[in-house]
Design a protein around this motif. Sequence first.
Motif, short mmCIF file in Angstrom:
data_model
loop_
_atom_site.label_atom_id
_atom_site.label_comp_id
_atom_site.label_asym_id
_atom_site.label_seq_id
_atom_site.Cartn_x
_atom_site.Cartn_y
_atom_site.Cartn_z
N GLY A 40 0.79 -1.22 0.00
CA GLY A 40 0.00 0.00 0.00
C GLY A 40 0.82 1.27 0.00
N PHE A 41 2.14 1.16 0.11
CA PHE A 41 3.00 2.35 0.18
C PHE A 41 4.25 2.14 -0.67
N GLN A 42 4.55 3.10 -1.52
CA GLN A 42 5.81 3.09 -2.25
C GLN A 42 6.93 3.61 -1.34
N PHE A 104 -0.65 10.94 14.09
CA PHE A 104 0.67 10.34 14.14
C PHE A 104 0.60 8.96 14.77
N PHE A 105 1.47 8.06 14.32
CA PHE A 105 1.62 6.76 14.95
C PHE A 105 2.88 6.77 15.81
N ALA A 182 -4.58 5.19 7.29
CA ALA A 182 -4.24 4.84 8.67
C ALA A 182 -4.37 3.34 8.95
N PRO A 183 -5.43 2.65 8.50
CA PRO A 183 -5.50 1.21 8.79
C PRO A 183 -4.34 0.42 8.21
N ALA A 184 -3.94 0.76 6.97
CA ALA A 184 -2.81 0.06 6.36
C ALA A 184 -1.52 0.34 7.11
N LEU A 189 2.94 -1.28 10.92
CA LEU A 189 3.71 -1.00 12.14
C LEU A 189 3.54 -2.10 13.18
N LYS A 190 2.35 -2.64 13.27
CA LYS A 190 2.14 -3.74 14.23
C LYS A 190 2.93 -4.97 13.81
#
Length: 233
Positions: A40-42, A104-105, A182-184, A189-190
């Motif tokens: 989901g992220f480049q 922020f996470f 945010a969910p992705a 991170l988890k």
Amino acid sequence: MRYAIYFCPTVDDPLSRTAAVWLGRDAFTGSAQSRMAEEGFQTEELDALTADPRRYGFHATLKAPFQLAEGMSEDDLLVAIAAFAEKTAPLEIPSVIVGQLGPFFALIPERLHPPLQEFAASVVQTFEPFRAPLSEIDIERRKPDSLPLRQRDNLVRWGYPYVFDEFRFHMTLTGPIPDAQAPAMAKILKDRFAGFIGRPLRIDGLALFVEPERGAPFLVHSRLPLTGAQPNG
């Protein structure tokens, strides 16, 4: 030159290594860490979303960045940190999780831990004599009109809005994340920090970080272990 008093694990701690790879930079050495794309992220997007915590280095803020007060030197500050570390006992956060503070996470305590709040407050108070007052420009950077009254008062009195009752321990992992992503991000991170989630985090040292010039990446100047005895009872 600005200084900051933070908590961070030791350079060879697995959490430090994991965080350096995630953020793309090691604050102990200043070296860049290679990054891979995530679902989901480049790669370039992840670089942008972690730019702010990458500059500051993996840490939890105790005494926010400050310039030295008139008449104070770096040597004076180092002596004071050593004295504080020698008389202060380590403590342990019972459990940390990946959570959000606004957009922020960060790694945060699973629940409020009073001994941690007391420890953070003691750092703020002990090292306040070393902090030069904020300039008007520095105050405006914090957008004081957008802060609640107590946080605004903290900013003026202590140089940082989030102290004492407003303090929330956090080790920042991202900049602001759009709601749709945010969910992705939470899942990534988890997965990345799975070995540390739901487990204790030992607060066993104080780290002095330095910003050589405004806007430059922060570096770990030194880290001293907390060696004081645990109080009886």
